[in-house]
Design an enzyme around this catalytic site. Sequence first.
Site, PDB file in Angstrom:
ATOM      1  N   ARG A 111      10.883  26.002  -6.547  1.00  0.00           N
ATOM      2  CA  ARG A 111      10.846  25.990  -7.748  1.00  0.00           C
ATOM      3  C   ARG A 111      11.798  25.038  -8.397  1.00  0.00           C
ATOM      4  O   ARG A 111      12.621  24.509  -7.820  1.00  0.00           O
ATOM      5  CB  ARG A 111      11.110  27.423  -8.358  1.00  0.00           C
ATOM      6  CG  ARG A 111      12.159  28.420  -7.493  1.00  0.00           C
ATOM      7  CD  ARG A 111      13.469  27.699  -7.855  1.00  0.00           C
ATOM      8  NE  ARG A 111      13.898  27.549  -9.390  1.00  0.00           N
ATOM      9  CZ  ARG A 111      14.850  26.998  -9.703  1.00  0.00           C
ATOM     10  NH1 ARG A 111      15.888  26.495  -8.713  1.00  0.00           N
ATOM     11  NH2 ARG A 111      15.322  27.042 -10.861  1.00  0.00           N
ATOM     12  N   GLY A 112      11.649  24.868  -9.711  1.00  0.00           N
ATOM     13  CA  GLY A 112      12.355  23.839 -10.593  1.00  0.00           C
ATOM     14  C   GLY A 112      11.561  22.718 -10.464  1.00  0.00           C
ATOM     15  O   GLY A 112      10.878  22.469  -9.566  1.00  0.00           O
ATOM     16  N   ALA A 113      11.502  22.030 -11.800  1.00  0.00           N
ATOM     17  CA  ALA A 113      10.577  21.060 -12.106  1.00  0.00           C
ATOM     18  C   ALA A 113      10.400  20.038 -11.025  1.00  0.00           C
ATOM     19  O   ALA A 113       9.645  19.363 -10.612  1.00  0.00           O
ATOM     20  CB  ALA A 113      10.786  20.625 -13.415  1.00  0.00           C
ATOM     21  N   ARG A 144       1.351  25.249 -11.135  1.00  0.00           N
ATOM     22  CA  ARG A 144       2.363  25.931 -11.980  1.00  0.00           C
ATOM     23  C   ARG A 144       1.816  24.678 -13.197  1.00  0.00           C
ATOM     24  O   ARG A 144       2.108  23.623 -12.962  1.00  0.00           O
ATOM     25  CB  ARG A 144       3.691  25.711 -11.783  1.00  0.00           C
ATOM     26  CG  ARG A 144       3.901  27.006 -10.634  1.00  0.00           C
ATOM     27  CD  ARG A 144       5.553  27.043 -10.680  1.00  0.00           C
ATOM     28  NE  ARG A 144       6.014  28.140 -11.732  1.00  0.00           N
ATOM     29  CZ  ARG A 144       7.390  28.141 -11.979  1.00  0.00           C
ATOM     30  NH1 ARG A 144       8.241  27.608 -11.044  1.00  0.00           N
ATOM     31  NH2 ARG A 144       7.738  28.897 -12.954  1.00  0.00           N
ATOM     32  N   GLN A 160      17.247  33.238 -11.480  1.00  0.00           N
ATOM     33  CA  GLN A 160      17.712  32.089 -10.905  1.00  0.00           C
ATOM     34  C   GLN A 160      18.971  31.679 -11.048  1.00  0.00           C
ATOM     35  O   GLN A 160      19.823  31.166 -10.272  1.00  0.00           O
ATOM     36  CB  GLN A 160      16.656  30.844 -11.385  1.00  0.00           C
ATOM     37  CG  GLN A 160      15.480  30.849 -10.979  1.00  0.00           C
ATOM     38  CD  GLN A 160      14.595  31.696 -12.079  1.00  0.00           C
ATOM     39  OE1 GLN A 160      15.005  32.549 -12.845  1.00  0.00           O
ATOM     40  NE2 GLN A 160      13.358  31.218 -12.360  1.00  0.00           N
ATOM     41  N   ASP A 177      12.041  21.587 -18.170  1.00  0.00           N
ATOM     42  CA  ASP A 177      10.861  21.429 -17.481  1.00  0.00           C
ATOM     43  C   ASP A 177       9.958  20.277 -17.949  1.00  0.00           C
ATOM     44  O   ASP A 177       9.040  19.713 -17.316  1.00  0.00           O
ATOM     45  CB  ASP A 177       9.994  22.728 -17.169  1.00  0.00           C
ATOM     46  CG  ASP A 177      10.574  23.604 -16.404  1.00  0.00           C
ATOM     47  OD1 ASP A 177      11.800  24.273 -16.924  1.00  0.00           O
ATOM     48  OD2 ASP A 177      10.086  23.465 -15.275  1.00  0.00           O
ATOM     49  N   ASN A 186      11.891  24.817 -21.457  1.00  0.00           N
ATOM     50  CA  ASN A 186      12.876  25.153 -20.413  1.00  0.00           C
ATOM     51  C   ASN A 186      12.767  26.633 -20.151  1.00  0.00           C
ATOM     52  O   ASN A 186      12.043  27.379 -20.991  1.00  0.00           O
ATOM     53  CB  ASN A 186      14.415  24.440 -20.563  1.00  0.00           C
ATOM     54  CG  ASN A 186      15.265  24.740 -19.029  1.00  0.00           C
ATOM     55  OD1 ASN A 186      14.837  24.268 -18.090  1.00  0.00           O
ATOM     56  ND2 ASN A 186      16.372  25.236 -19.329  1.00  0.00           N
ATOM     57  N   LYS A 187      13.526  27.003 -19.070  1.00  0.00           N
ATOM     58  CA  LYS A 187      13.501  28.483 -18.707  1.00  0.00           C
ATOM     59  C   LYS A 187      13.562  29.506 -19.855  1.00  0.00           C
ATOM     60  O   LYS A 187      14.481  29.006 -20.713  1.00  0.00           O
ATOM     61  CB  LYS A 187      14.570  28.837 -17.924  1.00  0.00           C
ATOM     62  CG  LYS A 187      14.816  30.191 -17.289  1.00  0.00           C
ATOM     63  CD  LYS A 187      13.358  30.711 -16.749  1.00  0.00           C
ATOM     64  CE  LYS A 187      12.870  29.928 -15.595  1.00  0.00           C
ATOM     65  NZ  LYS A 187      11.412  30.179 -15.538  1.00  0.00           N
TER      66      LYS A 187
HETATM   67  O1  MRU Z   1      10.705  28.974 -13.164  1.00  0.00           O
HETATM   68  P1  MRU Z   1      11.541  27.791 -12.579  1.00  0.00           P
HETATM   69  O2  MRU Z   1      12.628  28.607 -11.875  1.00  0.00           O
HETATM   70  O3  MRU Z   1      10.762  26.772 -11.758  1.00  0.00           O
HETATM   71  O4  MRU Z   1      12.148  27.045 -13.974  1.00  0.00           O
HETATM   72  C1  MRU Z   1      13.149  26.218 -13.653  1.00  0.00           C
HETATM   73  C2  MRU Z   1      13.944  25.898 -14.809  1.00  0.00           C
HETATM   74  O5  MRU Z   1      13.494  26.278 -15.942  1.00  0.00           O
HETATM   75  C3  MRU Z   1      14.784  24.747 -14.783  1.00  0.00           C
HETATM   76  O6  MRU Z   1      15.678  24.721 -15.901  1.00  0.00           O
HETATM   77  C4  MRU Z   1      13.902  23.326 -14.863  1.00  0.00           C
HETATM   78  O7  MRU Z   1      13.010  23.264 -14.076  1.00  0.00           O
HETATM   79  C5  MRU Z   1      14.994  22.117 -14.714  1.00  0.00           C
HETATM   80  S1  MRU Z   1      15.269  21.958 -12.895  1.00  0.00           S
HETATM   81  C6  MRU Z   1      16.225  20.490 -12.768  1.00  0.00           C
END
Ligand code: MRU
Length: 349
Positions: free
Chosen positions: A52-54, A95, A201, A242, A252-253
Site C-alpha cells: 500500500r501507499g501510492a 485501487r 497505518q 495519493d 491523501n489518507k
Molecule cells: O490506503 P493507503 O495506506 O494506501 O494510503 C496511503 C496514503 O494515504 C499515503 O499518505 C500516500 O499514499 C502517500 S505514500 C508516500
Amino acid sequence: MTYPYPLTIKPVEWVDGKVRWLDTSKLPHEEVYYESDDYERIALAIERMEIRGAPAIGVAAALAVAATALKHSTSSLDELRCICMKAIERLWRTRPTAHNLFWALNRMRRVLEGTYRDADELRHALVKEALEIYRQDIETNMAIGRIGEKLLEDGDTVLTHCNAGALATAGFGTALGIIRAAWYSGKKIKVIATETRPVLQGARLTVWELKKEGIPVTLITDNMVGYVMSRGLVTKVIVGADRVLRDGHVINKIGTYMIALCASRHRIPFYVAAPTSTIDLETPLEKVVIEQRNPDEVRYVMGRLITLPDVEVLNPAFDITPPDLVTAIVTERGIVYPPYEENLRKLFE
Ligand code: MRU
C-alpha cells in the site's frame, strides 16, 4: 546500486524475475515476505493492502507486468502483448485513487506498444522499464528528503499522518524521507504519528519504521490532533499524497483535511511531500474517485467487532485538502509554493 542515504527497509523488490514484498498488513507484529510472478496474486496483495501507499503500488504493478512477461515463455510477440495487456488491465482496477498506479501502468503500456523484432526483445524492454520505475522511485524519495529537510530545524516536532514512509514506496519514503534526511543530517527532531483509523497505518507502520531508526516518535489517536496543536506541541506537519491536482488540491489518507484545517487555525506550516509521479495535471476535481473500502474495516479493530454488526458505516479511504491550506508541496524537482496552478505547471516544463 549506491544511494546517497541508507536504504534500511525494502518493502517491494525484484528478485530473480519475481516480485518480493513485505506484507504490511501484518506489521508490526509479524514481518512476512511473499514472492510471486502471478499478476493476479500481486493485484490481490494491492487490494488487501499487503502492498500500500501510492508509490509502492505503482512500483509493484510495474514489476508485476515485467514478471508476467518473463513467466510466459511464448515466442509470439502478439500473444505476449496480449498477456501483458491483460495484466495491466487487472492491476489498473485494484485501487482507484493513487495517481502513481496509473502513471506506472501507462509507462508499461507505452513500452508494450513499441516496435520489437521478437518477444524476447519486448520482455527485455518491459523488465528494463519496471526496474527503472523502481530505481527512480528510491532516487526521487531521497531527492525529496534532501530538498525537504531544509524546511526542518533543530527542535522541531513534526506531525505526520498515515504512513508516507519507506513502507509506502520502493524505499526511504516521502514525508518520512524528509524526516529521515533531517535526522541523518543531525537535526534533533521529534515526530508525532497519528494512529490513522481505520487501517492504523500510523500506529502500525510509521511507528515501526521510526522506532527501527531510533527517531523519537509519540503516537496519538486521530482525535488528539486539536489538543496537541493547541498546546504548542507541534511545530510542522508533513504528510504524503495519493494525488495532487494541477490547482494544488491534495488527495491523501482520510483525516488529512481535518489536520490541515487544524494546522491553519494554529498557524502551523502544513507541508505535502509528493513525487511528480503523484501529480495529476489532467483530472479535474469532480472526476477524482475516492476509494470506498469495506465497512468492516470500521466495524472491526484488529479482528474484533467494536460496534453492532449491522450498523451503517462510511469508509472513504481518502479526503481532499484544498490548496489554500497547503503551505508548500515538496517534490524531487524542488519546493512548490502557491499559486499552485502556475508553479506546478512550471515543474513539468
Ligand atoms: O490506503 P493507503 O495506506 O494506501 O494510503 C496511503 C496514503 O494515504 C499515503 O499518505 C500516500 O499514499 C502517500 S505514500 C508516500
